[in-house]
Motif scaffolding. Sequence first.
Motif, PDB file in Angstrom:
ATOM      1  N   SER A 141      19.889  29.714 -48.052  1.00 31.70           N
ATOM      2  CA  SER A 141      19.430  28.320 -48.167  1.00 31.70           C
ATOM      3  C   SER A 141      20.124  27.358 -47.208  1.00 31.70           C
ATOM      4  O   SER A 141      19.935  26.155 -47.318  1.00 31.70           O
ATOM      5  CB  SER A 141      19.561  27.809 -49.596  1.00 31.70           C
ATOM      6  OG  SER A 141      18.779  28.602 -50.459  1.00 31.70           O
ATOM      7  N   GLN A 142      20.921  27.860 -46.305  1.00 30.08           N
ATOM      8  CA  GLN A 142      21.549  27.001 -45.309  1.00 30.08           C
ATOM      9  C   GLN A 142      20.598  26.843 -44.124  1.00 30.08           C
ATOM     10  O   GLN A 142      19.798  27.727 -43.834  1.00 30.08           O
ATOM     11  CB  GLN A 142      22.863  27.614 -44.815  1.00 30.08           C
ATOM     12  CG  GLN A 142      23.903  27.793 -45.889  1.00 30.08           C
ATOM     13  CD  GLN A 142      24.397  26.465 -46.419  1.00 30.08           C
ATOM     14  OE1 GLN A 142      24.642  25.544 -45.661  1.00 30.08           O
ATOM     15  NE2 GLN A 142      24.537  26.379 -47.726  1.00 30.08           N
ATOM     16  N   LYS A 143      20.692  25.736 -43.430  1.00 25.80           N
ATOM     17  CA  LYS A 143      19.905  25.546 -42.215  1.00 25.80           C
ATOM     18  C   LYS A 143      20.560  26.302 -41.071  1.00 25.80           C
ATOM     19  O   LYS A 143      21.780  26.354 -40.977  1.00 25.80           O
ATOM     20  CB  LYS A 143      19.814  24.069 -41.850  1.00 25.80           C
ATOM     21  CG  LYS A 143      18.772  23.339 -42.617  1.00 25.80           C
ATOM     22  CD  LYS A 143      18.519  21.994 -41.992  1.00 25.80           C
ATOM     23  CE  LYS A 143      17.336  21.365 -42.691  1.00 25.80           C
ATOM     24  NZ  LYS A 143      16.975  20.081 -42.102  1.00 25.80           N
ATOM     25  N   LEU A 144      19.723  26.858 -40.226  1.00 23.89           N
ATOM     26  CA  LEU A 144      20.222  27.576 -39.060  1.00 23.89           C
ATOM     27  C   LEU A 144      19.788  26.825 -37.809  1.00 23.89           C
ATOM     28  O   LEU A 144      18.603  26.609 -37.587  1.00 23.89           O
ATOM     29  CB  LEU A 144      19.660  29.001 -39.019  1.00 23.89           C
ATOM     30  CG  LEU A 144      20.019  29.820 -37.793  1.00 23.89           C
ATOM     31  CD1 LEU A 144      21.525  30.077 -37.738  1.00 23.89           C
ATOM     32  CD2 LEU A 144      19.262  31.127 -37.779  1.00 23.89           C
ATOM     33  N   TYR A 145      20.748  26.405 -37.028  1.00 26.26           N
ATOM     34  CA  TYR A 145      20.481  25.771 -35.738  1.00 26.26           C
ATOM     35  C   TYR A 145      20.905  26.762 -34.672  1.00 26.26           C
ATOM     36  O   TYR A 145      22.063  27.158 -34.621  1.00 26.26           O
ATOM     37  CB  TYR A 145      21.284  24.477 -35.589  1.00 26.26           C
ATOM     38  CG  TYR A 145      20.943  23.436 -36.623  1.00 26.26           C
ATOM     39  CD1 TYR A 145      19.857  22.592 -36.441  1.00 26.26           C
ATOM     40  CD2 TYR A 145      21.709  23.286 -37.768  1.00 26.26           C
ATOM     41  CE1 TYR A 145      19.534  21.630 -37.387  1.00 26.26           C
ATOM     42  CE2 TYR A 145      21.392  22.327 -38.713  1.00 26.26           C
ATOM     43  CZ  TYR A 145      20.303  21.503 -38.515  1.00 26.26           C
ATOM     44  OH  TYR A 145      19.986  20.561 -39.452  1.00 26.26           O
TER      45      TYR A 145
END
Length: 65
Positions: free
Chosen positions: A43-47
């Motif tokens: 559920s973390q954003k990946l950049y």
Amino acid sequence: MRGRKNHIKVDQGPKLIGAYAVSDVATHDSQELEFLIEKDDTSQKLYADVAYFGQEEYIERCSMM
């Protein structure tokens, strides 16, 4: 070719390094992704830059956005 590349996972909040890998310059960046993200990153954003395109299946398995 000679040289090394650094691959780093940084936590967006406190800006701490969560994972770190070093590869030979000839190794494509996308091959290091599985060493950087883990199931704990759910559920973390990946950049990431364009070098990681084509890794969607692995990113989805880790339930990252």
